[in-house]
Design a protein around this motif. Structure first.
Motif, short mmCIF file in Angstrom:
data_model
loop_
_atom_site.label_atom_id
_atom_site.label_comp_id
_atom_site.label_asym_id
_atom_site.label_seq_id
_atom_site.Cartn_x
_atom_site.Cartn_y
_atom_site.Cartn_z
N ASN A 32 1.08 -0.86 -0.40
CA ASN A 32 0.18 0.53 0.17
C ASN A 32 0.52 0.88 -0.02
N ASN A 33 0.43 2.46 -1.37
CA ASN A 33 1.38 2.99 -1.32
C ASN A 33 2.81 3.32 -0.76
N GLY A 57 -7.22 2.10 0.75
CA GLY A 57 -6.54 2.01 -0.89
C GLY A 57 -7.13 0.10 -0.19
N LYS A 58 -6.35 -0.22 -2.11
CA LYS A 58 -7.10 -1.59 -2.34
C LYS A 58 -6.04 -1.98 -3.00
N GLY A 100 2.54 -0.16 -7.63
CA GLY A 100 1.46 0.10 -7.75
C GLY A 100 1.06 -0.57 -6.03
N ASN A 101 -0.61 -0.87 -5.96
CA ASN A 101 -1.12 -1.30 -4.71
C ASN A 101 -1.10 -2.36 -5.28
N PHE A 102 0.07 -3.43 -4.79
CA PHE A 102 0.50 -4.84 -5.49
C PHE A 102 -0.04 -5.89 -4.30
N ALA A 135 0.93 -1.38 11.48
CA ALA A 135 -0.60 -2.92 10.14
C ALA A 135 -0.90 -2.15 10.16
N ILE A 136 -2.40 -2.99 9.46
CA ILE A 136 -3.41 -2.00 8.37
C ILE A 136 -4.05 -3.34 8.35
#
Length: 145
Positions: free
Chosen positions: A33-34, A55-56, A69-71, A92-93
């Motif tokens: 993410n980012n 994000g996604k 990208g957001n892989f 963490a997310i």
């Protein structure tokens, strides 16, 4: 004879450009993410702790390689990432697995996969040099006549 060896060497170099790379499996499951990589766990996050969407997944592959990208190598394109209330994003997310089910992903560091190194451009440099060499060979051959 010398010119023939040069042409054969150039053809050998050209053929090496078309040899595929070996793919391997990833060492662990993760999301990016980012520019930050998060290793996914089996730990569930209480839906009450889920904050705002951050994000996604924009790209998915289960084969090791270089991606941008957001892989993710676990979740399909479109899987959403969320903040965990009370935790910093550098810790963490949460990753949404399905409605009401969130998995914790722990920060691992910066993802270097989308940065370009010199080795990314090597095949293009070799191919360009090969084109220049072949062009010079035929121009020289034409001038000798």
């Amino acid at each position: 004879m010398r010119m023939q060896m040069s042409v054969l060497s150039a053809l050998f170099l050209a053929c090496t450009l078309f040899i595929g790379t070996v793919k391997a499996s990833w060492a662990y499951m993760f999301v990016v993410n980012n520019g930050s990589i998060y290793v996914t766990s089996k730990e569930h996050v209480d839906p009450k702790q889920i904050g705002s969407k951050i994000g996604k997944v924009t790209s998915y592959s289960d084969q090791e390689g270089t991606y941008s990208g957001n892989f993710s190598n676990r979740y399909p394109k479109g899987t959403e990432y969320y903040e965990i209330i009370g935790l910093e994003r550098k810790d963490a997310i949460a990753v949404k697995e399905k409605e009401g089910v969130y998995i914790k992903a722990t920060y691992e560091g910066e993802y270097a996969g989308d940065r370009n190194g010199w080795s990314d451009f090597y095949p293009y440099v070799v191919f360009g040099a090969l084109i220049v060499f072949i062009t010079m060979y035929f121009l020289k051959k034409r001038m000798i006549r």
